[in-house]
Motif scaffolding. Structure first.
Motif, short mmCIF file in Angstrom:
data_model
loop_
_atom_site.label_atom_id
_atom_site.label_comp_id
_atom_site.label_asym_id
_atom_site.label_seq_id
_atom_site.Cartn_x
_atom_site.Cartn_y
_atom_site.Cartn_z
N MET A 143 24.59 -62.92 47.51
CA MET A 143 25.26 -62.13 46.49
C MET A 143 24.28 -61.13 45.87
O MET A 143 23.08 -61.35 45.86
CB MET A 143 25.84 -63.04 45.41
CG MET A 143 26.96 -63.94 45.89
SD MET A 143 27.72 -64.83 44.52
CE MET A 143 28.90 -65.81 45.43
N SER A 144 24.84 -60.06 45.34
CA SER A 144 24.02 -58.98 44.79
C SER A 144 24.19 -58.93 43.28
O SER A 144 25.22 -59.29 42.73
CB SER A 144 24.45 -57.66 45.41
OG SER A 144 23.77 -56.59 44.82
N PRO A 152 29.99 -60.69 41.03
CA PRO A 152 29.37 -60.66 42.36
C PRO A 152 30.12 -59.84 43.40
O PRO A 152 31.35 -59.73 43.36
CB PRO A 152 29.33 -62.14 42.76
CG PRO A 152 30.43 -62.77 41.97
CD PRO A 152 30.49 -62.02 40.67
N TRP A 187 29.77 -59.57 47.75
CA TRP A 187 29.07 -60.08 48.92
C TRP A 187 29.82 -59.72 50.21
O TRP A 187 31.00 -59.39 50.17
CB TRP A 187 28.85 -61.59 48.85
CG TRP A 187 30.07 -62.45 49.01
CD1 TRP A 187 30.56 -63.00 50.16
CD2 TRP A 187 30.96 -62.91 47.97
NE1 TRP A 187 31.69 -63.75 49.91
CE2 TRP A 187 31.95 -63.72 48.57
CE3 TRP A 187 31.01 -62.71 46.57
CZ2 TRP A 187 32.97 -64.33 47.85
CZ3 TRP A 187 32.04 -63.31 45.85
CH2 TRP A 187 32.99 -64.10 46.48
N ARG A 188 29.09 -59.75 51.30
CA ARG A 188 29.72 -59.56 52.59
C ARG A 188 30.32 -60.88 53.02
O ARG A 188 29.63 -61.90 53.13
CB ARG A 188 28.72 -59.07 53.64
CG ARG A 188 29.38 -58.84 55.00
CD ARG A 188 28.45 -58.21 56.02
NE ARG A 188 29.10 -58.15 57.32
CZ ARG A 188 28.55 -57.69 58.44
NH1 ARG A 188 27.29 -57.20 58.39
NH2 ARG A 188 29.21 -57.69 59.58
N TYR A 203 33.50 -56.55 52.66
CA TYR A 203 32.82 -56.93 51.43
C TYR A 203 33.87 -57.26 50.37
O TYR A 203 34.94 -56.66 50.33
CB TYR A 203 31.93 -55.78 50.93
CG TYR A 203 30.85 -55.39 51.91
CD1 TYR A 203 29.60 -55.98 51.88
CD2 TYR A 203 31.11 -54.41 52.88
CE1 TYR A 203 28.62 -55.61 52.80
CE2 TYR A 203 30.14 -54.04 53.80
CZ TYR A 203 28.90 -54.65 53.76
OH TYR A 203 27.93 -54.30 54.67
N LYS A 210 34.57 -57.99 46.15
CA LYS A 210 34.13 -57.91 44.76
C LYS A 210 34.97 -58.91 43.99
O LYS A 210 36.21 -58.81 43.94
CB LYS A 210 34.35 -56.49 44.24
CG LYS A 210 33.99 -56.26 42.77
CD LYS A 210 32.51 -56.31 42.53
CE LYS A 210 32.18 -55.77 41.13
NZ LYS A 210 30.84 -56.18 40.69
N GLN A 248 26.23 -51.93 44.02
CA GLN A 248 25.94 -53.12 44.82
C GLN A 248 25.94 -52.80 46.32
O GLN A 248 25.10 -53.30 47.07
CB GLN A 248 26.96 -54.22 44.49
CG GLN A 248 26.73 -54.84 43.13
CD GLN A 248 27.90 -55.69 42.65
OE1 GLN A 248 29.06 -55.30 42.81
NE2 GLN A 248 27.61 -56.83 42.05
N LEU A 281 22.80 -53.01 49.04
CA LEU A 281 22.88 -53.68 50.34
C LEU A 281 22.74 -52.70 51.50
O LEU A 281 22.79 -53.12 52.66
CB LEU A 281 24.22 -54.41 50.45
CG LEU A 281 24.45 -55.58 49.49
CD1 LEU A 281 25.88 -56.10 49.61
CD2 LEU A 281 23.45 -56.68 49.73
N GLU A 334 35.17 -68.75 52.82
CA GLU A 334 34.24 -68.29 51.79
C GLU A 334 34.11 -69.25 50.61
O GLU A 334 33.34 -69.01 49.68
CB GLU A 334 34.67 -66.91 51.28
CG GLU A 334 34.65 -65.82 52.35
CD GLU A 334 33.26 -65.53 52.88
OE1 GLU A 334 32.30 -65.54 52.07
OE2 GLU A 334 33.13 -65.27 54.09
#
Length: 450
Positions: free
Chosen positions: A1-2, A74, A76-77, A92, A94, A237, A241, A367
């Motif tokens: 996570m970013s 967060p 993430w892919r 991705y 959100k 974000q 990435l 996920e």
């Protein structure tokens, strides 16, 4: 996570539109184009945010402090989801479900409660479908010292009784709609369960109650502005990435979630001269305003006293079929989203509840995050784009809320009890026939084909 820094400003898309939004119309004089787009009890700050061509708006310090408890959210892919659906490009996500309301709605609820409290209002009254907005407003009112009253679509409250419990825990008074408190509910005959009626009850109740104001969470231009924190964070974000996407997806009830994630990408492209990603609104097939509706003036609630807005709509009189996508069961899209749809700046796809919940189920298993049924619509469209050639570089989708209070829907899916029946064409035609089309002069530049 970013992780990125929390934006300290909201970003408006209004300065980047080719022309202003069509003016609202008075319901008493529908032929007149007088601008009655804001209520007399709307705080001046919200009026300005809805009408001024100003791009950046400072977030008040008190609202920023509240945001810091759950933002940035967060991104993430979703590699395991990609594998599960057979994606050809990255997906991705959100995620906006990690706050007390369980959804993105808290972003604007906190802002609105702050501005209403500053304006001297003592009680906020609203209508809610699935309950995320009602919960968010209850939380925001608790934080800023306001009373809160919520009219929730009755069938939704029956399915999600703990939404009512959570709102009451936060200090709100909750009524199943239709209730016995309003004339608009009495005129409905008691058999109507729709977000338009719940909103209509809230409008009527607030209008006759001293110190109270009606508050809405999705369709207004200022609420879409407040949600821009989603897209602003997502842009940063993705850059962190070193990821590039050519599609942005969000589900649409009236439009705040979709607008929040998608419109900052539009503003960024307009500012930098870069190509704008495809902005895709995922709607419920039971309420297909953006895919099967007309661009016309229509009511926003069941009272008929609010200003008529230019929107994509299936008609406020259309009896929307019951479904688990309660947050998407609104007859029209926000005037901002509708205007951009008409000008081909956004596009839309409709999803049935079975496909949406199946996408949510796959996302949960891959996920380990349980999405709300509404968010399942966005995931289903993201999967379509990533597997069917609709996206060449990547997709970002907003998972607008969690589904922990929607487990009954997933149980019905597992039991094979759900279906996805699209609206009957004749019923849609009847509901839309009497609507007044938005004049071509006000919408020049668009060539949208339904």
């Amino acid at each position: 996570m970013s992780a990125v820094s929390l934006p300290n400003s909201w970003r408006s898309v209004l300065p980047h539109l080719d022309e202003p939004l069509p003016p609202d119309r008075s319901p008493e004089s529908p032929a007149n184009g007088s601008d009655t787009g804001v209520s007399v009890n709307l705080p001046l700050a919200l009026v300005r945010q809805s009408t001024q061509n100003r791009e950046f708006w400072d977030i008040p310090a008190e609202v920023l402090d509240a945001y810091r408890s759950f933002r940035p959210t967060p991104l993430w892919r979703a590699r395991r989801f990609e594998e599960a659906v057979g994606a050809r490009v990255p997906i991705y996500v959100k995620y906006e479900g990690g706050n007390i309301s369980g959804s993105h709605k808290l972003n604007t609820a906190l802002a609105q409660a702050y501005y209403y409290a500053k304006a001297g209002v003592r009680e906020l009254v609203t209508g809610t479908g699935a309950g995320q907005w009602g919960t968010a407003l209850a939380a925001a009112c608790s934080m800023f010292g306001l009373r809160c009253r919520v009219f929730m679509v009755g069938t939704s409250l029956q399915r999600k009784p703990y939404r009512g419990t959570l709102m009451r825990t936060l200090g709100a008074t909750v009524h199943a709609s239709p209730s016995e408190l309003t004339d608009v509910a009495a005129r409905s005959g008691g058999g109507v369960n729709s977000l338009a009626l719940a909103i209509g009850e809230a409008v009527e109740y607030a209008g006759r109650t001293e110190g109270a104001a009606f508050c809405i969470g999705s369709g207004e231009t200022y609420s879409i502005l407040h949600q821009s924190v989603i897209g602003l964070e997502a842009i940063e974000q993705l850059a962190e990435l070193e990821a590039t996407v050519d599609s942005v997806v969000g589900c649409v009830g009236a439009g705040s979630n979709f607008g929040g994630v998608a419109l900052p990408f539009f503003a960024e492209a307009a500012t930098t001269g870069a190509d704008c990603p495809r902005l895709v609104a995922a709607e419920s097939s039971t309420t297909p305003k953006l895919t099967r509706g007309v661009y016309a003036y229509d009511k926003t609630d069941a009272t008929g006293v609010s200003p008529m807005e230019a929107m994509y709509t299936i008609g406020s009189s259309y009896p929307i079929p019951d479904s688990h996508s309660a947050g998407l069961r609104f007859h029209g899209a926000a005037k901002l989203i509708s205007a951009m749809r008409h000008r081909d700046q956004v596009t839309a796809q409709a999803v049935g509840q079975v496909e949406a919940l199946e996408a949510g189920q796959v996302f949960t298993r891959s996920e380990m995050v349980l999405p709300a049924p509404e968010s399942g619509h966005a995931l289903a469209v993201a999967a379509r784009l990533a597997t069917g050639g609709g996206s060449a570089r990547g997709v970002v989708a907003c998972v607008s809320g969690h589904g922990y209070l929607d487990l009954a829907a997933y149980q019905q899916l597992a039991d094979g009890e759900l279906s996805s029946e699209p609206p009957e064409e004749q019923a849609l035609t009847t509901a839309m026939d009497r609507l007044q089309a938005v004049p071509a002069l006000a919408t020049a530049g668009g060539s949208h084909v339904r």
